[in-house]
Design an enzyme around this catalytic site. Structure first.
Site, mmCIF file in Angstrom:
data_model
loop_
_atom_site.group_PDB
_atom_site.id
_atom_site.type_symbol
_atom_site.label_atom_id
_atom_site.label_comp_id
_atom_site.label_asym_id
_atom_site.label_seq_id
_atom_site.Cartn_x
_atom_site.Cartn_y
_atom_site.Cartn_z
ATOM 1 N N GLU A 1 0.812 -1.215 0.000
ATOM 2 C CA GLU A 1 0.000 0.000 0.000
ATOM 3 C C GLU A 1 0.850 1.271 0.000
ATOM 4 O OE1 GLU A 1 -3.501 -1.519 2.987
ATOM 5 O OE2 GLU A 1 -1.752 -0.586 3.890
ATOM 6 N N TYR B 1 6.721 17.591 12.031
ATOM 7 C CA TYR B 1 7.705 16.512 12.168
ATOM 8 C C TYR B 1 9.143 16.971 11.947
ATOM 9 C CZ TYR B 1 3.537 13.934 10.394
ATOM 10 O OH TYR B 1 2.292 13.454 10.149
ATOM 11 N N CYS C 1 1.103 33.036 11.282
ATOM 12 C CA CYS C 1 1.456 33.667 12.554
ATOM 13 C C CYS C 1 1.834 32.615 13.585
ATOM 14 C CB CYS C 1 0.287 34.493 13.065
ATOM 15 S SG CYS C 1 -0.066 35.820 11.929
HETATM 16 C C1 LIG Z 1 -0.231 5.718 5.769
HETATM 17 C C2 LIG Z 1 -0.463 4.321 5.432
HETATM 18 C C3 LIG Z 1 0.036 3.785 4.243
HETATM 19 C C4 LIG Z 1 0.905 4.580 3.298
HETATM 20 O O1 LIG Z 1 2.088 4.983 3.880
HETATM 21 P P1 LIG Z 1 3.213 5.725 3.013
HETATM 22 O O2 LIG Z 1 4.272 6.032 3.980
HETATM 23 O O3 LIG Z 1 2.587 6.954 2.439
HETATM 24 O O4 LIG Z 1 3.626 4.769 1.932
HETATM 25 C C5 LIG Z 1 -0.278 2.483 3.944
HETATM 26 N N1 LIG Z 1 -1.046 1.721 4.780
HETATM 27 C C6 LIG Z 1 -1.533 2.208 5.930
HETATM 28 C C7 LIG Z 1 -2.357 1.348 6.790
HETATM 29 C C8 LIG Z 1 -1.248 3.514 6.303
HETATM 30 O O5 LIG Z 1 -1.722 3.979 7.461
#
Ligand SMILES: *Cc1c(COP(=O)(O)O)cnc(C)c1O
Length: 439
Positions: free
Chosen positions: A291, A335, A362
């Site tokens: 993902e 961050y 601001c």
């Molecule tokens: C944020 C997230 C991602 C994507 O993360 P990246 O660092 O943008 O690749 C994939 N899976 C889950 C469950 C997430 O919370």
């Protein structure tokens, strides 16, 4: 200075992206402006397909984590490139559906999906719910039952691996708002529960170990932990997972010192780890899902700003202030994220001074970049900040009632608006003055 994707510097010494002169983009669309390099987005999608979806030995699926950057145009590109989609809210789901995204290829994440969000996703017929906890599991089972359907789910598991940029930590990590930990026995318990619910169809497991990860070994270790758990589920419960979703988090180059591996190397390591690990444990191969968010869209986005005030504090520091900042890019304030940048209208000129780039909000913490080497800078210069595609627009806000920027998609010399610039009228459209204040 590292350029990304289709960027180059033209004969006039100006930065171009997707064949578009950045000065021309600024003249037409104004600043701040998010510029998205369509070619690079597509290249990244294709690199992921090649890395995860073209191994004959194991079935793979790549789903774009839309929380990194989501608009209707983006959903269209992702669909055209053959990727699936992760959503984490009703709003992201709504955007995908409005764009005509195939619901069957949508995964719904989140640790506190509301009944309304679950209903909406069931009504749309999305592919999978990534269920976080017992409350959600029972809620979803009930709602699916009311509709007379079975919801296909993955369970979010906390594998006890915490990835940081350059290292990973094996923790018993129990203390997380996400998922069920293997180490406490809760993961086993929630799998058992899911298998007993009549309106739940448990397809597999999910985990996500962090973000902006450079250390590939952290993925290898995670695969081992998850496969060990799958082997345990098989022997104790007779359950075989069809899907193993390993989350996202693959890191990108933002600034000097960032050294991500290639998407190809990431894919190879994960595929080989799963193949070898399943063989060792005599497990049938699951469908492998990843993902990525940031690594698809991050480098494809550039933010253009106009430089306003230039303030030299003799012997201390020179500040240049731009017409945006933490409202369009909250990451440095949140961050301490680092970015690289150049003066887009002086892209061929050597750096002569060191400046720090301040935003216009601001808040003293509203600094975009510390100590950036640039040519002599004056008001009206265009500053291009690189790799702002991920978690910039999606985290943008209206602090100070500053309208959020426009975004354009550039390709082959053409620029198309994909997000209109917010107007002042947009800012007040949801404001209501109660009758008693109108007297
Ligand atoms: C944020 C997230 C991602 C994507 O993360 P990246 O660092 O943008 O690749 C994939 N899976 C889950 C469950 C997430 O919370």
């Amino acid at each position: 200075m590292r350029l990304h994707g289709t960027m180059s510097i033209n004969a006039e010494g100006r930065l171009t992206i997707g064949g578009c002169d950045t000065a021309g983009l600024v003249a037409e669309f104004g600043t701040p402006l998010y510029v998205f390099d369509e070619e690079l987005i597509r290249q990244n999608c294709r690199a992921y397909r090649a890395a995860f979806m073209q191994d004959e030995r194991i079935q793979g699926e790549v789903i774009y984590a839309s929380k990194a950057f989501m608009t209707k145009a983006m959903a269209r590109i992702i669909q055209e490139e053959g990727l699936g989609l992760d959503v984490v809210s009703g709003g992201e789901l709504y955007t995908a559906l409005e764009a005509g995204f195939d619901p069957a290829r949508i995964y719904f994440h989140g640790n506190n999906k509301s009944p309304a969000e679950l209903e909406m996703a069931l009504a749309a017929g999305i592919g999978y719910f990534v269920v976080d906890n017992f409350t959600e599991l029972h809620l979803l089972n009930g709602l699916a039952g009311e509709r007379g359907v079975k919801a296909s789910i993955l369970l979010r598991i906390t594998p006890g691996v915490e990835a940081h940029t350059h290292e990973y930590i094996q923790t018993g990590q129990i203390d997380s708002k996400f998922g069920s930990a293997i180490s406490t026995g809760q993961a086993l318990a929630i799998v058992e529960e899911a298998l007993q619910l009549p309106h739940i169809d448990l397809k597999g497991l999910h985990c996500h170990i962090g973000s902006q990860i450079f250390e590939l070994e952290s993925y290898r270790y995670t695969v081992q932990v998850m496969l060990d758990f799958l082997a345990e589920l098989r022997s104790r419960l007779g359950f075989t997972a069809e899907i193993l979703n390993l989350g996202g988090g693959f890191g990108i180059y933002y600034a000097e010192g960032d050294e991500p591996a290639s998407i190809a190397a990431y894919g190879q390591l994960v595929r080989e780890s799963v193949l070898a690990g399943c063989e060792e444990r005599d497990l049938p191969l699951p469908r492998l899902v990843v993902e990525p968010g940031r690594s698809i869209i991050g480098p494809a986005g550039t933010t253009l700003y106009t430089v306003g005030s230039v303030k030299e504090i003799p012997g201390v520091r020179t500040y240049i202030a731009v017409d945006g900042g933490m409202g369009d890019n909250p990451r440095p304030a949140l961050y301490q994220s680092r970015y690289s940048a150049l003066l887009a209208n002086k892209a061929d000129q050597p750096a002569e001074i060191v400046v720090s780039v301040a935003g216009k909000y601001c808040e003293s913490g509203d600094m975009l970049i510390w100590d950036l080497a640039v040519p002599r800078t004056e008001p009206g210069d265009i500053l291009a900040v690189f790799c702002t595609g991920a978690y910039n627009y999606s985290m943008a806000m209206n602090y100070n009632r500053v309208p959020r920027p426009a975004a354009v998609l550039v390709k082959d010399g053409q620029a198309d608006l994909i997000i209109r610039r917010e107007s002042y009228a947009d800012l007040v459209q949801n404001d209501v003055i109660p009758e008693r204040l109108k007297k």
